[in-house]
Design an enzyme around this catalytic site. Structure first.
Site: not given
Ligand SMILES: Cc1ncc(C[n+]2csc(CCOP(=O)(O)OP(=O)(O)O)c2C)c(N)n1
Ligand SMILES: CC(=O)[C@@H](O)[C@H](O)COP(=O)(O)O
Ligand SMILES: [Mg+2]
Length: 624
Positions: A282, A367, A395
């Site tokens: 990342k 959630e 959710r």
């Molecule tokens: C239901 C939901 N909960 C929380 C989020 C907030 N959120 C956005 S990106 C993320 C982390 C995603 O991690 P990953 O899938 O590993 O992607 P990366 O950023 O590492 O590429 C979160 C918690 C969301 N978008 N949707």
């Protein structure tokens, strides 16, 4: 400036490049991302990590016939830039500009709208089933991060995919990060590095175990070797996916473009469910982001050279003061525990987690689980606070009803980012919580007029002993003075801020100060305006509202929530239930449509719920 990038307006243009030029293209894309996102802000780290993956997918597959679905979609900037949106990319997340997430209405290459996590495999499986039914041969490809794979619905989809055996490709983009470091047993399992030491210890254990089994001749060694091999295959990250009926490939280096292209060209011919596990970094290629992937997950405008933010806000944020109040409350009451769904920093719980590590829980992007986990804690004597953005609480609607309210469990649902969030747009605006929570019996729901009242509402909640929810906006508070001590408010009690006999503005949460501002400007025109800070959406302060309605005869409610079933609806119901139909009511709020992205101020202005809009609406109302 961009020798290759400037000539790519579609995947067909991309496919004209020789493979050896793709590495130069990747370098140009990274420079382009830094150049643009340092000005507009946005999701930087995850996009720097998916440059090669995006190029390889568009190079080897046939978008839009092959459906590429990015989970959450915050990491799809390169996908957008290479599918005809390069020249508009400086407008991303800006008012009337490109969305920060893939959107079907924005491009045929955005196969599915995203923003909330863990939906990509379900959608891709649906498209794979559609292709099967239609006799089409296109691929359905879900690109899901390791964080998003901690979301339960991803497993619901994997479960069905392994059963249906449709042609589905799942690409797991594993950077071992969610927004913060990824959590959970599953994430450590899939990112497990099968180290030599790990196997050596395991082998010793196995041999020890076998020595205790009564000797069955030379077969024992044969058995031991077979056991070791099967153990190895069982314990690799792929074993779990293979157990679910997927073929597993990986882990691959997600930045090795030639390898990705070779693999993707081969899997093009495969059928059935396939999971390709790629390891990425990342923030790849930009040192400040590589070193601080959590800080560079979502950024405001920044200086590329130093990595430092170039814009700062003066007043402290609601989030920050929520976090501080949580620490204060946890010091006073050992029953207070905090729960986040993969958004510790976004919800202001970093200090809490460091001060009370045993009373802090990050459940991953889960959630629904968070709410019922909280209910379990509450059932056995604790006072859990779930800190989850309003839009993500959507959710967990059933868990709030079924596990918390029906059992009257003392859980505090703290909803940050309530109201219009701004640049993230319709997937992230928290504008429905009044409507989807207000009708659950036994759940109190309140919204503070400023950050000082937020602190008191939090204390009120964790000491109430009942299911209770509070919601507060993204961003800076009103800059008001903070009371030294936290106090408890009377549940169901609002406050009369101004008296007036011509019209009364009944506001809630983030609309209270704009209503006060509007009232002062109306007073300057000789209008006698009352203002109420309702504080509670449920239970309403019936006595106060009926009293001002009776004395004014004309009220205007103001809320940063959908009008449908929102605060104004609650006031209308109250008047109706008390036979006060002769009171005339106007409701200001969000009409029955989705609100696009843009700055919070601009969106509030467009919706007429800023001070000017309220004043204008009140004047028009008075003239009727
Ligand atoms: C239901 C939901 N909960 C929380 C989020 C907030 N959120 C956005 S990106 C993320 C982390 C995603 O991690 P990953 O899938 O590993 O992607 P990366 O950023 O590492 O590429 C979160 C918690 C969301 N978008 N949707
Ligand atoms: C993509 C996603 O869902 C999160 O990164 C979200 O954009 C965070 O929002 P804040 O910037 O308000 O914390
Ligand atoms: Mg990740």
């Amino acid at each position: 400036m961009y020798q290759y990038l400037n000539h790519i307006d579609s995947p067909d243009d991309l496919k004209k490049l020789k493979p050896e030029h793709l590495l130069d293209l990747a370098a140009e894309v990274r420079r382009f991302l830094l150049e643009k996102v340092s000005v507009t802000g946005g999701h930087l780290g995850s996009n720097l990590g998916t440059v090669e993956l995006s190029i390889a997918l568009l190079y080897c597959f046939d978008s839009p016939n092959d459906k590429i679905i990015w989970d959450v979609g915050h990491q799809a900037y390169t996908h957008k830039i290479l599918t005809g949106r390069r020249d508009r990319f400086h407008t991303q997340r800006q008012y009337k500009g490109l969305s920060g997430f893939p959107k079907r209405s924005e491009s045929e290459h955005d196969a599915f709208g995203v923003g909330h996590s863990s939906t990509s495999i379900s959608a891709a499986l649906g498209m794979a089933a559609a292709a099967d039914l239609a006799g089409a041969k296109n691929h359905a490809i879900a690109v899901i991060g390791d964080g998003s794979l901690t979301g339960g619905m991803a497993f619901e989809a994997l479960n069905q995919a392994g059963h249906l055996k449709k042609d589905l490709i799942v690409i797991l983009n594993d950077n071992e990060m969610s927004i913060s470091k990824n959590v959970g047993a599953f994430s450590s399992f899939i990112s497990r590095k099968m180290t030599g030491r790990y196997f050596r210890d395991l082998k010793k254990e196995m041999q020890g175990l076998l020595r205790n089994i009564p000797a069955i001749g030379s077969d024992i060694l044969h058995f031991a070797r077979r056991a070791e091999n099967s153990l190895k295959s069982f314990l690799t990250p792929g074993s779990l996916f293979e157990a679910l009926g997927f073929d597993y490939l990986g882990p691959l280096d997600g930045h090795d473009l030639p390898q990705l292209i070779e693999v993707f060209n081969n899997i093009n011919q495969l059928d059935g469910p396939l999971l390709v596990h790629v390891m990425t970094t990342k923030g790849k290629g930009y040192k400040p982001a590589e070193e601080n992937p959590d800080k560079f997950h979502g950024v405001g405008p920044f200086d590329i050279v130093t990595g430092k933010a170039t814009s700062s806000t003066s007043a402290r944020s609601y989030t920050e003061l929520f976090g501080e109040a949580m620490v204060d409350l946890a010091e006073q009451d050992p029953r207070v525990v905090a729960i986040t769904a993969a958004m510790r920093d976004g919800t202001g719980l970093k200090t809490f987690s460091e001060r009370f590590p045993k009373r802090f829980f990050d459940v991953g992007i889960a959630e629904q689980h968070a709410m019922t986990f909280a209910a379990g804690l509450a059932a056995d004597g604790f006072r859990p606070v779930t800190a989850i953005y309003s839009t993500f609480v959507q959710r967990a609607y059933d868990q709030v009803f079924h596990d918390i309210c029906l059992q009257k469990l003392p859980v505090t649902i703290a909803m940050d980012r309530a109201g219009l969030v701004g640049d993230d747009g319709p997937t992230h605006h928290g504008v429905m919580d009044y409507s989807f929570l207000r009708h659950i019996p036994g759940l109190a729901l309140m919204a503070p007029k400023d950050e000082n009242e937020l602190r008191h509402m939090l204390k009120t909640a964790v000491t109430s002993g009942v299911p209770i929810s509070l919601r507060y906006p993204r961003g800076a508070g009103m800059g008001v003075e903070l009371d030294r001590d936290l106090k408890t408010l009377d549940i169901g009690r609002g406050e009369l801020l101004m008296e007036g006999s011509d019209i009364c503005l009944i506001a809630i949460g983030s609309t209270v100060y704009p209503a006060l501002q509007a009232a002062h400007s109306l007073q300057g025109l000789g209008v006698r305006v009352g203002v109420v800070n309702a504080r509670f959406i449920k239970p309403l302060d019936a006595e106060l509202i009926l009293s001002v309605a009776g004395s004014c005869g004309r009220i205007m409610t103001v809320e940063e929530n959908l009008l449908q079933g929102g605060f104004g609806s609650a006031v209308l119901e109250l008047l109706n239930d008390n036979n006060m139909q002769d009171v005339i009511v106007r409701r200001l709020g969000i009409p029955d449509r989705f609100v696009e992205h843009g700055s919070q101020a601009r969106l509030r202005q467009d919706l007429g719920i800023d001070a000017e809009g309220i004043a204008a609406a009140a004047l028009a109302f008075l003239k009727q």
